[in-house]
Enzyme design. Structure first.
Site, short mmCIF file in Angstrom:
data_model
loop_
_atom_site.label_atom_id
_atom_site.label_comp_id
_atom_site.label_asym_id
_atom_site.label_seq_id
_atom_site.Cartn_x
_atom_site.Cartn_y
_atom_site.Cartn_z
N GLY A 41 29.26 -6.50 10.48
CA GLY A 41 29.23 -7.83 9.88
C GLY A 41 29.09 -7.74 8.38
CB CYS A 47 16.88 -9.31 7.33
SG CYS A 47 15.51 -9.61 6.21
CG HIS A 185 6.84 -15.32 20.07
ND1 HIS A 185 8.14 -15.73 19.93
CD2 HIS A 185 6.77 -14.08 19.58
CE1 HIS A 185 8.85 -14.76 19.38
NE2 HIS A 185 8.04 -13.76 19.15
CB ILE A 190 3.71 -20.94 12.11
CG1 ILE A 190 3.03 -20.55 13.43
CG2 ILE A 190 2.71 -21.63 11.18
CD1 ILE A 190 1.99 -19.46 13.29
CD GLU A 208 5.47 -16.61 24.94
OE1 GLU A 208 5.13 -15.41 25.10
OE2 GLU A 208 6.65 -16.95 24.73
N GLY A 269 13.40 -17.41 19.46
CA GLY A 269 13.55 -16.31 20.39
C GLY A 269 12.71 -15.10 20.02
CG HIS A 442 -11.66 -15.62 -15.86
ND1 HIS A 442 -12.17 -16.26 -14.76
CD2 HIS A 442 -11.90 -16.43 -16.94
CE1 HIS A 442 -12.72 -17.41 -15.15
NE2 HIS A 442 -12.57 -17.53 -16.47
#
Length: 472
Positions: A41, A47, A185, A190, A208, A269, A442
């Protein structure tokens, strides 16, 4: 062999041009090897072209969209913001094309031969490559298998419905769904749920199992997701899905049997090895758990054949494939290396992001350690305060008596960047003083990590404490 058959000879052949494969090819070329990379491909694999990069473009877009109120509060004058997914699509395609071109340029500059075609093992030292109507035969000294995995979805759910999407299809939707149900899962589910909630969808997240993090981080994630209007249900088993102008999902959880309705359902998946691809089923490879068994440098049971990425044991993550690719290439060139996944960081690019490395409090105790833990909220960090990004916390897990750091768990602004210091510390077997001794910039979010470690002994400066009453 067929009479007249032409066999081309190659030194090192890498099958698969995803993150693991192209890193292996580049590293081997750096070390003086003549490398041939075969990809059927696009260079970059799933990714770059379909997964990691498109998903991070979506999560970045959602995170920036959420900042409008803060920017206006600071004095940035802007009109009412709206979402143009057509422009986002153009941006996504432009960035993917640019990143892919960059990798292709690196391969050319290193002298890596790239063949676009489908590779298949014919024997333990021969590969056939089919490219259109052309078939070529190669004999190799070494080969690295980096073909990635295949996505497997829950059985019994039709993927033909226009209202049921895969996780990759969810990244390229042309309109914001009104009611989105996300089933998964891991971090992928998320991220999708949090991103679309930020863009205006009403979202239900069906996981899951538990959220796969230390319990303190899990609680904070649930609190933040609830604040962002994501309804989270864990330890779910989907019973049925029906669609008729939308979706109805029946599921079981600890609360019993429930139903949730929405306009779209996203099924995330699981990546599994497919050893029927690339002629791998023709080879007498030793396998475990449906994946190719390898040693610490990527050697398989067949001399000269190496394997990396999703076809080998462990999580299906690009970071794992990249490390394995570099180590295998180095070993082929005569270097010594090792793949050790003990301190593999776990990342969720929600807003705020999650980044964890090492053992959770529960895991450390199960391994026999007596632990001391600390928790430091980002609201105590001045830099987080001026950015108004005060949600989240850092949790440190250490061994009692030695202050050996066993785990670093974060949810908050800058967590993904901060976790690199945590991974380095874990790899170096750092103790608390190794984190508290150096000077930190800082103001910065880095100081939150320092004070989280200081809090192991109750010495975090910016945490308010109740003053003990003097004894009369």
């Amino acid at each position: 062999m067929v009479v007249g058959e032409m066999v081309e000879k190659r030194d090192l052949m890498v099958i698969g041009g995803g993150p693991g494969g192209y890193h292996a090819a580049l590293r081997a070329a750096q070390l003086g090897k003549q490398v041939t990379l075969i990809e059927q491909g696009e260079i970059g694999g799933a990714c770059l072209n379909e997964g990691c990069i498109p998903s991070k473009i979506l999560t970045h877009f959602a995170s920036e969209f959420r900042k409008q109120g803060h920017l206006q509060k600071m004095g940035m004058v802007m009109g009412e913001a709206s979402i143009d997914l057509a422009k986002l699509k153009s941006f996504r395609e432009e960035k993917i094309k640019g990143l892919r071109a960059g990798v292709e340029g690196l391969l050319r500059s290193r002298g890596v031969e790239v063949i676009n075609g489908t590779a298949s093992f014919l024997s333990e030292n021969r590969i056939g490559i089919e490219s259109g109507h052309q078939f070529s035969l190669f004999e190799f000294k070494q080969a690295i298998v980096a073909i990635g995995g295949k996505m497997v979805y829950p059985p019994g759910i039709s993927m033909e419905s226009p209202f049921v999407l895969t996780e990759r299809e969810a990244l390229t939707m042309t309109e914001i769904p009104e009611g989105l149900i996300v089933s998964g899962h891991d971090y992928v589910a998320i991220e999708i749920a949090a991103a679309y909630a930020a863009l205006g969808s009403t979202v239900t997240l069906l996981m899951e199992g538990r959220l796969p993090f230390d319990q303190s981080i899990e609680r904070e994630m649930k609190r933040i997701l609830k604040k962002q209007k994501v309804s989270v249900v864990t330890e779910v088993k989907i019973m049925s899905v029906s669609d008729d102008g939308g979706v109805e999902v029946d599921y079981e959880s600890s609360a019993g049997t429930r139903q949730v309705n929405g306009t779209h359902l996203v099924l995330c998946g699981k990546s599994e090895a497919d050893l029927s691809r690339a002629g791998l089923d023709r080879l007498p490879l030793e396998c475990e758990g449906g994946k190719i068994k390898v040693d610490g440098e990527g050697r398989t049971s067949i001399p000269g054949v190496w394997a990396i990425g999703d076809v080998t044991p462990g999580p299906g993550l690009a970071i794992k494939a990249i490390k394995e690719g570099k180590v295998a290439a180095g070993a082929i060139a005569g270097d010594k290396g090792e793949v050790d996944l003990e301190w593999l960081p776990a990342i969720v690019q929600m807003d705020p992001p999650v980044a964890c490395a090492g053992w959770s409090e529960e895991e450390a105790e199960n391994r026999g350690y007596e632990v001391v833990c600390s928790e430091y909220p980002f609201r105590a960090n001045g830099f987080a305060g001026l950015k108004e990004e005060t949600d989240g916390m850092i949790k440190i897990v250490s061994e009692k008596g030695t202050s050996l750091i066993l785990g670093i768990h974060m949810i908050g602004s800058g967590a993904v960047e901060l976790i690199s210091a945590g991974v380095l510390g874990l790899e170096m077997a750092a103790r608390a003083e190794d984190f508290t001794f150096p000077l930190y910039p800082h103001p910065s979010s880095n100081e939150a990590l320092m004070e989280a470690v200081e809090e192991l002994t109750g010495h975090a400066v910016h945490l308010q404490r109740r003053r003990k009453k003097a004894v009369q």
